[in-house]
Design an enzyme around this catalytic site. Sequence first.
Site, PDB file in Angstrom:
ATOM      1  N   GLY A  46       1.081  -1.874  -9.795  1.00 27.51           N
ATOM      2  CA  GLY A  46       1.083  -1.376  -8.419  1.00 27.51           C
ATOM      3  C   GLY A  46       0.028  -2.077  -7.594  1.00 27.51           C
ATOM      4  O   GLY A  46      -1.003  -2.497  -8.118  1.00 27.51           O
ATOM      5  N   SER A  51      -6.742  -2.170  -3.591  1.00 29.90           N
ATOM      6  CA  SER A  51      -6.817  -2.185  -5.048  1.00 29.90           C
ATOM      7  C   SER A  51      -5.508  -2.642  -5.673  1.00 29.90           C
ATOM      8  O   SER A  51      -4.489  -2.760  -5.011  1.00 29.90           O
ATOM      9  CB  SER A  51      -7.136  -0.768  -5.553  1.00 29.90           C
ATOM     10  OG  SER A  51      -6.087   0.108  -5.183  1.00 29.90           O
ATOM     11  N   ASP A 162      -1.145  10.130   2.617  1.00 30.86           N
ATOM     12  CA  ASP A 162      -0.333   8.961   2.262  1.00 30.86           C
ATOM     13  C   ASP A 162       0.826   9.366   1.350  1.00 30.86           C
ATOM     14  O   ASP A 162       1.066   8.748   0.314  1.00 30.86           O
ATOM     15  CB  ASP A 162      -1.200   7.890   1.598  1.00 30.86           C
ATOM     16  CG  ASP A 162      -0.535   6.516   1.596  1.00 30.86           C
ATOM     17  OD1 ASP A 162       0.371   6.285   2.431  1.00 30.86           O
ATOM     18  OD2 ASP A 162      -0.918   5.682   0.762  1.00 30.86           O
TER      19      ASP A 162
END
Length: 186
Positions: A46, A51, A162
Amino acid sequence: QSAGEEPSGSKSADNQLQLETGARVAQAVSSGLLLAGRYRLEVPIGYGGMSTVYRATDEALGRLVAVKLYNSGTADQGRQSAELQVLAGLDHHSLVHLIDAGVAAVGDGQEARFLVMALIVGPTLQQRIADGPLAARNVGEIGYDMAEALDYIHANNVIHRDIKPSNILLIDYGNDAQRARAKLTD
């Protein structure tokens, strides 16, 4: 996803530093970067603005985990610390569990903060939606799990900010379970 806009010159320099740092981290990962003497990074699973999440092996316990490695060029250390404190204080069956955290050397004197979380085997809701429509029952089950997660985090004075299909992980227990199970991440 940033809290505020930066001047374009500063943003460009930050982006360049993140690209350079990302290249160093990718090189370290390809050589089997070991974090905290126990978490060996394997493959990225991911990506986000601050990050990259890797599948990793916890060599001390012989299990797979997910490691979120922040870009060392990311200037927002306060946001990283805040995320860590929030995650450390939450424990619910519909949230991805935080296992460990630390700071690691990623090469050339650079350091990056990392979080170790439970690895959820299965697709994101975004990936599942791309495969075609979900059964009404599964939509309800996923919705129920997310409602429970949001109720819990809101009761703990946390706002997620989010929520999207790519941050909802569908659990595959490998037993052809009839009930859809979901966990909220990030």
